[in-house]
Motif scaffolding. Structure first.
Motif, PDB file in Angstrom:
ATOM      1  N   PHE A 180     -24.039 -34.478  54.227  1.00 44.96           N
ATOM      2  CA  PHE A 180     -25.272 -34.307  53.471  1.00 44.96           C
ATOM      3  C   PHE A 180     -26.045 -33.175  54.148  1.00 44.96           C
ATOM      4  O   PHE A 180     -26.415 -33.295  55.320  1.00 44.96           O
ATOM      5  N   VAL A 181     -26.281 -32.076  53.417  1.00 48.82           N
ATOM      6  CA  VAL A 181     -26.859 -30.882  54.024  1.00 48.82           C
ATOM      7  C   VAL A 181     -28.113 -30.449  53.289  1.00 48.82           C
ATOM      8  O   VAL A 181     -28.331 -30.793  52.117  1.00 48.82           O
ATOM      9  N   LEU A 182     -28.939 -29.666  53.979  1.00 50.73           N
ATOM     10  CA  LEU A 182     -30.088 -29.024  53.361  1.00 50.73           C
ATOM     11  C   LEU A 182     -29.623 -27.758  52.651  1.00 50.73           C
ATOM     12  O   LEU A 182     -28.835 -26.988  53.206  1.00 50.73           O
ATOM     13  N   GLY A 183     -30.095 -27.565  51.430  1.00 53.18           N
ATOM     14  CA  GLY A 183     -29.718 -26.396  50.658  1.00 53.18           C
ATOM     15  C   GLY A 183     -28.779 -26.751  49.524  1.00 53.18           C
ATOM     16  O   GLY A 183     -27.965 -27.673  49.660  1.00 53.18           O
ATOM     17  N   GLU A 184     -28.897 -26.044  48.424  1.00 52.41           N
ATOM     18  CA  GLU A 184     -28.031 -26.278  47.272  1.00 52.41           C
ATOM     19  C   GLU A 184     -26.808 -25.371  47.372  1.00 52.41           C
ATOM     20  O   GLU A 184     -26.899 -24.163  47.177  1.00 52.41           O
ATOM     21  N   ALA A 185     -25.709 -25.978  47.684  1.00 53.68           N
ATOM     22  CA  ALA A 185     -24.476 -25.238  47.962  1.00 53.68           C
ATOM     23  C   ALA A 185     -23.848 -24.708  46.680  1.00 53.68           C
ATOM     24  O   ALA A 185     -24.029 -25.265  45.592  1.00 53.68           O
ATOM     25  N   GLY A 186     -23.093 -23.610  46.854  1.00 51.84           N
ATOM     26  CA  GLY A 186     -22.384 -23.029  45.726  1.00 51.84           C
ATOM     27  C   GLY A 186     -21.045 -22.475  46.174  1.00 51.84           C
ATOM     28  O   GLY A 186     -20.570 -22.733  47.290  1.00 51.84           O
ATOM     29  N   THR A 187     -20.436 -21.678  45.310  1.00 51.92           N
ATOM     30  CA  THR A 187     -19.125 -21.107  45.595  1.00 51.92           C
ATOM     31  C   THR A 187     -19.129 -20.261  46.860  1.00 51.92           C
ATOM     32  O   THR A 187     -18.136 -20.227  47.603  1.00 51.92           O
ATOM     33  N   GLY A 202     -15.286 -19.239  69.041  1.00 50.49           N
ATOM     34  CA  GLY A 202     -14.252 -18.716  68.165  1.00 50.49           C
ATOM     35  C   GLY A 202     -14.474 -19.064  66.702  1.00 50.49           C
ATOM     36  O   GLY A 202     -15.401 -19.807  66.352  1.00 50.49           O
ATOM     37  N   VAL A 203     -13.631 -18.519  65.848  1.00 47.63           N
ATOM     38  CA  VAL A 203     -13.735 -18.744  64.404  1.00 47.63           C
ATOM     39  C   VAL A 203     -13.259 -20.150  64.063  1.00 47.63           C
ATOM     40  O   VAL A 203     -12.250 -20.630  64.590  1.00 47.63           O
ATOM     41  N   ALA A 204     -13.981 -20.792  63.154  1.00 47.96           N
ATOM     42  CA  ALA A 204     -13.602 -22.121  62.680  1.00 47.96           C
ATOM     43  C   ALA A 204     -13.474 -22.081  61.167  1.00 47.96           C
ATOM     44  O   ALA A 204     -14.351 -21.544  60.473  1.00 47.96           O
ATOM     45  N   LYS A 205     -12.374 -22.655  60.648  1.00 45.06           N
ATOM     46  CA  LYS A 205     -12.120 -22.658  59.215  1.00 45.06           C
ATOM     47  C   LYS A 205     -11.950 -24.084  58.708  1.00 45.06           C
ATOM     48  O   LYS A 205     -11.381 -24.935  59.395  1.00 45.06           O
ATOM     49  N   ALA A 206     -12.418 -24.307  57.496  1.00 45.15           N
ATOM     50  CA  ALA A 206     -12.190 -25.585  56.830  1.00 45.15           C
ATOM     51  C   ALA A 206     -10.918 -25.487  56.007  1.00 45.15           C
ATOM     52  O   ALA A 206     -10.610 -24.436  55.439  1.00 45.15           O
ATOM     53  N   ASP A 207     -10.154 -26.572  55.935  1.00 48.87           N
ATOM     54  CA  ASP A 207      -8.945 -26.599  55.124  1.00 48.87           C
ATOM     55  C   ASP A 207      -9.271 -26.824  53.647  1.00 48.87           C
ATOM     56  O   ASP A 207      -8.544 -26.363  52.765  1.00 48.87           O
ATOM     57  N   TYR A 208     -10.357 -27.554  53.412  1.00 49.63           N
ATOM     58  CA  TYR A 208     -10.735 -27.882  52.034  1.00 49.63           C
ATOM     59  C   TYR A 208     -12.235 -28.151  52.006  1.00 49.63           C
ATOM     60  O   TYR A 208     -12.786 -28.788  52.916  1.00 49.63           O
ATOM     61  N   VAL A 209     -12.902 -27.666  50.961  1.00 50.22           N
ATOM     62  CA  VAL A 209     -14.340 -27.908  50.775  1.00 50.22           C
ATOM     63  C   VAL A 209     -14.594 -28.216  49.308  1.00 50.22           C
ATOM     64  O   VAL A 209     -14.089 -27.511  48.421  1.00 50.22           O
ATOM     65  N   GLN A 210     -15.357 -29.259  49.046  1.00 55.82           N
ATOM     66  CA  GLN A 210     -15.726 -29.622  47.673  1.00 55.82           C
ATOM     67  C   GLN A 210     -17.212 -29.954  47.639  1.00 55.82           C
ATOM     68  O   GLN A 210     -17.723 -30.665  48.514  1.00 55.82           O
ATOM     69  N   ILE A 211     -17.896 -29.433  46.629  1.00 51.46           N
ATOM     70  CA  ILE A 211     -19.290 -29.796  46.399  1.00 51.46           C
ATOM     71  C   ILE A 211     -19.294 -31.047  45.536  1.00 51.46           C
ATOM     72  O   ILE A 211     -18.935 -31.005  44.352  1.00 51.46           O
ATOM     73  N   VAL A 212     -19.679 -32.169  46.114  1.00 49.50           N
ATOM     74  CA  VAL A 212     -19.673 -33.444  45.399  1.00 49.50           C
ATOM     75  C   VAL A 212     -20.904 -33.575  44.526  1.00 49.50           C
ATOM     76  O   VAL A 212     -20.845 -34.036  43.379  1.00 49.50           O
ATOM     77  N   ASP A 213     -22.056 -33.136  45.060  1.00 50.94           N
ATOM     78  CA  ASP A 213     -23.315 -33.263  44.318  1.00 50.94           C
ATOM     79  C   ASP A 213     -24.346 -32.338  44.949  1.00 50.94           C
ATOM     80  O   ASP A 213     -24.228 -31.981  46.141  1.00 50.94           O
ATOM     81  N   LYS A 214     -25.337 -31.956  44.175  1.00 53.25           N
ATOM     82  CA  LYS A 214     -26.471 -31.199  44.716  1.00 53.25           C
ATOM     83  C   LYS A 214     -27.682 -31.468  43.840  1.00 53.25           C
ATOM     84  O   LYS A 214     -27.582 -31.599  42.623  1.00 53.25           O
ATOM     85  N   ASN A 215     -28.828 -31.570  44.513  1.00 48.64           N
ATOM     86  CA  ASN A 215     -30.044 -31.940  43.787  1.00 48.64           C
ATOM     87  C   ASN A 215     -31.267 -31.717  44.677  1.00 48.64           C
ATOM     88  O   ASN A 215     -31.270 -32.124  45.847  1.00 48.64           O
ATOM     89  N   GLN A 216     -32.270 -31.059  44.128  1.00 53.70           N
ATOM     90  CA  GLN A 216     -33.564 -30.890  44.772  1.00 53.70           C
ATOM     91  C   GLN A 216     -33.452 -30.385  46.210  1.00 53.70           C
ATOM     92  O   GLN A 216     -34.003 -30.960  47.144  1.00 53.70           O
ATOM     93  N   GLY A 217     -32.699 -29.318  46.366  1.00 49.49           N
ATOM     94  CA  GLY A 217     -32.614 -28.659  47.664  1.00 49.49           C
ATOM     95  C   GLY A 217     -31.682 -29.300  48.666  1.00 49.49           C
ATOM     96  O   GLY A 217     -31.693 -28.934  49.850  1.00 49.49           O
ATOM     97  N   GLN A 218     -30.848 -30.228  48.231  1.00 47.75           N
ATOM     98  CA  GLN A 218     -29.876 -30.861  49.118  1.00 47.75           C
ATOM     99  C   GLN A 218     -28.516 -30.907  48.431  1.00 47.75           C
ATOM    100  O   GLN A 218     -28.425 -30.869  47.204  1.00 47.75           O
TER     101      GLN A 218
END
Length: 282
Positions: A180-187, A202-218
């Motif tokens: 759960f993060v601050l900010g409305e995430a996008g592509t 060092g560099v860190a990479k995610a294997d998979y990312v999905q936006i489950v929900d976003k609302n009112q700045g979160q």
């Protein structure tokens, strides 16, 4: 057809040299004793029954049908004696685990709990949730850590080899989090996390990312990563401009937290344990 109810052994493959060292140089038939004045070993059907394969009578049927192997050789002779501490026993090609000493649990670690078995400062810790198991003599330890503010799936076991492999970078065991993060995430955020974020180590990479929900700045994100660096998910998201407000680990490889309540403990089932063994080559 009789089905085997056996719990698969964690080691499905055995180095022949290791087995030879334990057995000596005697061929297979020389190691089975039938009718000696002082017979050694245990009857195979008894070992199978104790391991939960089937009753002794049904185990005998399986032996007659050629479904049982000892050290790679199909056994059809009833009364064959084996040493369960040394011999490799398989039913339908799957090695049978005759040692039930190892324990495997999932704890849904609540927020604010330290990932330690004891705490000198008197803070709540993982050890508080397994006090009943440790009081009965089980020596459990946690596989990796979740920081105090991170909730969710924490594996506990006394199987040191499995624990070490699950934590070793070589095996790239995936972990999945809900963040759960601050900010409305996008592509743009998805691409940033997949391409890599520059951190101080060092560099860190995610294997998979999905936006489950976003609302009112979160936003609610699902993030899968196989790295084990400290606070890696929190640091990645902060560096990308989306500081974490709450973080829950929901899955390790294919083992899922599901609807398990915070603070509750459950044993891994056979399929979950087999999947963990497989991913780390045991």
């Amino acid at each position: 057809m009789l089905l085997s109810n056996a719990r698969p052994a964690k080691r499905q493959n055995v180095n022949p040299r290791d087995r030879a060292a334990n057995q000596g140089d005697h061929p297979l038939e020389d190691r089975w004793w039938e009718g000696d004045d002082q017979p050694r070993g245990e009857r195979l059907q008894k070992v199978l029954a104790r391991a939960g394969v089937a009753s002794r009578r049904h185990s005998e049927v399986m032996i007659d049908a050629g479904r049982v192997e000892v050290n790679g050789t199909v056994v059809r002779r009833q009364g064959t004696r084996v040493n369960p501490d040394v011999d490799v026993i398989r039913v339908d090609g799957v090695r049978v685990n005759v040692n039930e000493n190892n324990e495997y649990f999932i704890l849904n670690k609540p927020r604010g709990v330290q990932s330690t078995m004891s705490d000198d400062m008197g803070r709540p810790c993982v050890g508080d949730y397994v006090a009943e198991q440790t009081a009965s003599g089980q020596r459990l330890f946690h596989v990796g850590r979740l920081d105090a503010d991170t909730e969710g799936l924490l594996l506990l076991t006394n199987d040191g080899e499995l624990a070490n492999r699950l934590m070793h970078p070589k095996y790239e065991v995936s972990k999945t989090y809900l963040a759960f993060v601050l900010g409305e995430a996008g592509t743009k955020l998805i691409n940033t996390l997949r391409q890599g974020v520059e951190l101080d180590d060092g560099v860190a990479k995610a294997d998979y990312v999905q936006i489950v929900d976003k609302n009112q700045g979160q936003s609610l994100l699902r993030v899968e990563i196989h790295e084990g660096r400290k606070h890696i998910v929190r640091r990645m998201l902060k560096a990308a401009g989306f500081p974490v407000q709450r973080l829950v680990r929901t899955k390790v490889h294919t083992v899922q937290l599901g609807d398990q309540k915070p603070g509750s403990l459950r044993a891994l089932n056979d399929s979950e344990l087999t999947a963990l063994y497989k991913v780390v080559g045991l």
